[in-house]
Design an enzyme around this catalytic site. Structure first.
Site, PDB file in Angstrom:
ATOM      1  CB  CYS A   1     -36.295 133.139  48.604  1.00  0.00           C
ATOM      2  SG  CYS A   1     -35.768 131.442  48.967  1.00  0.00           S
TER       3      CYS A   1
ATOM      4  CG  HIS B   1     -31.686 134.866  48.106  1.00  0.00           C
ATOM      5  ND1 HIS B   1     -32.652 135.551  48.797  1.00  0.00           N
ATOM      6  CD2 HIS B   1     -31.829 133.553  48.436  1.00  0.00           C
ATOM      7  CE1 HIS B   1     -33.349 134.688  49.529  1.00  0.00           C
ATOM      8  NE2 HIS B   1     -32.871 133.477  49.334  1.00  0.00           N
TER       9      HIS B   1
END
Length: 508
Positions: free
Chosen positions: A338, A427
């Site tokens: 991310c 994630h």
């Protein structure tokens, strides 16, 4: 069995989340329909629910303990700090502006209605709702705008149990003082106390607990022992111990360890991505904040960040960026997730001022052929793809979008795979057991750890189940569950004494 209870704490990190998860699991194992609830959470550790919203990671873990799917009802207000003074507000799973500590007060009246309605809906659908407070109810300066502690307890007529962490010291004073500073009406909702993280023979505490009961009129429902094996789904990477090691690494199955260093950004988010790596035998995961820690590691992980541009500046000013670049230049592996993935690219632009000043454009680390631009609309998702022949699921929470990429994808077309430098917006990818084994095998090979071997029988889901059951066992064996059930069913006793307090009396 029907009812509800609010678990408050003398401090942040007193163990509220763990106690709530343990009570939820204990009830679920008895066949009770139960749900967790946290009116307002402040955390950069979040997940995307099946209904497409964003909630705190702790509430998702508590939902797992209950055996239910997480939803936005479980955490209707989430504050995600982007600096020491500002936070993004997430209301029922969707980003809804930025606030300062002072400006947030003007929103609490409307948010109180959202919170109360969400809790009422849960109580209509589940036999028991176990609520978690936020911070401490003793923060009397915030009482007038409180959403999650005594304000919630009074609005929704909830009995309250206060948890104190004895590992910090002074727990009896903390419990007494928390009660004493409250207004008389708030005090009447406090039904009792729980002591957490005790080391030693609990009989040594008995005289103090008897005196506490004499002083307050409230019982202590139990003393939970310190549990060394609890570390999954922790808030904000606080579970690291010693020199920053995550969990208790099991010995390697092969001849060598794999050492993984996760950079702990000032605004680190979704730090739990590293937990699945730490579940593997022979993988030692530690959080690091200074360059020397990278010099002797095998793998560097750049995790998520709530303030990507600011954390990238910190990476450079701290000397960590040079250490990461030297690590990559030596051909050793770097994994970005991310915000960390975005930092690995060539440029990051924030034209609308989502995280930085409008028009900001900064250079990334240049390890990936990637250009990132921030979009005011946050992207949330629960994607599924394929990587190296394995099905991979994950979740996405980010404003940064890939404008251009000259790299092959890591998961399907998502992310980047440049050999020893890898990155993705997803994630939770390491929670996929098959993919994690392939990833670790590859990272070990890139790092020159030929003697490292993965364990084919490691299951992240099984470890999460084991930890949920461990919490339930602590509740079952160390709390007075008959009294706990009575509090849930009937609320706080009507005849509880009120302590005199100049502090409480002086509150406007």
């Amino acid at each position: 069995m029907r009812g509800a209870v609010l678990i408050a704490g003398t401090t942040s990190d007193a163990g509220k989340s763990a106690v709530v998860a343990g009570i939820c699991r204990w009830l679920a194992r008895r066949g009770v329909s139960v749900a967790p609830f946290k009116a307002q959470n402040m955390s950069n550790n979040s997940v995307v629910t099946p209904d497409g919203g964003e909630i705190g990671r702790a509430q998702a873990a508590q939902a797992f303990a209950c055996g239910i799917a997480p939803s936005v009802d479980l955490n209707p207000v989430l504050l995600k700090p982007g600096s020491d003074r500002t936070s993004q507000v997430v209301v029922r799973g969707r980003a809804d502006g930025q606030v300062s500590a002072l400006s947030y007060r003007h929103r609490t009246a409307a948010l109180a209605e959202v919170v109360t309605a969400s809790l009422a809906d849960l109580r209509s659908r589940y036999d028991v709702v176990v609520c978690e407070g936020a911070g401490s109810p003793a923060e009397i300066n915030l009482r007038a705008t409180d959403l999650a502690n005594m304000g919630l307890a009074r609005r929704s007529e909830l009995p309250v149990l206060v948890v104190g962490d004895i590992d910090r010291g002074g727990v009896l004073a903390h419990l007494f003082g928390t009660l004493a500073v409250l207004d008389p009406a708030d005090q009447t909702a406090i039904a009792g106390f729980v002591i957490n993280k005790f080391r030693g023979d609990p009989r040594l505490l008995d005289p103090g607990l008897e005196q506490l009961r004499g002083l307050t009129g409230r019982p202590t429902l139990g003393v939970l022992p310190f549990a060394d094996g609890l570390w999954l789904d922790a808030e904000d990477s606080l579970s690291a111990v010693g020199d920053g090691v995550l969990g208790r690494p099991a010995p390697p199955r092969g001849e060598q360890w794999l050492r993984v260093s996760v950079v702990r950004f000032p605004r680190i988010s979704n730090a739990t991505d590293a937990e699945a790596l730490a579940c593997e035998p022979g993988v030692a995961v530690r959080y690091v904040t200074e360059p020397s820690r990278i010099a002797d590691t095998d793998v560097v992980v750049l995790p998520g960040s709530k303030a990507t541009v600011a954390d990238l500046a910190w990476l450079r000013s701290s000397g960590m960026a040079d250490a990461v670049l030297a690590h990559a230049a030596a051909g050793r592996p770097v994994l970005g997730i991310c915000g960390g993935y975005q930092m690995l690219g060539r440029t990051i632009a924030d034209p609308d001022g989502v995280e930085a000043a409008p028009g900001t454009r900064v250079d990334g680390l240049g390890l990936l052929d990637l250009e990132i631009a921030f979009d005011p609309n946050k992207h949330l998702g629960n994607p599924t793809g394929t990587a190296w022949g394995e099905t991979v699921t994950g979740y996405e929470i980010h404003h940064g979008r890939v404008r251009r990429s000259g790299e092959p994808g890591l998961v399907g077309d998502e992310g980047s795979d440049r050999g020893h430098v890898l990155g993705t917006h997803w994630h939770g990818i390491a929670e996929n057991d098959g993919f994690r084994r392939l990833l670790l095998t590859r990272l070990a090979a890139e790092a020159g750890r030929r003697g490292f071997a993965v364990a084919e029988d490691t299951s992240f889901a099984a470890e999460r189940t084991r930890q949920a059951d461990l919490l339930a066992d602590l509740v079952e064996h160390h709390l007075d569950t008959s009294s706990l059930e009575h509090v849930i069913r009937h609320g706080a006793p009507a005849d509880l004494p009120v302590l005199g307090s100049g502090l409480a009396a002086s509150r406007p």
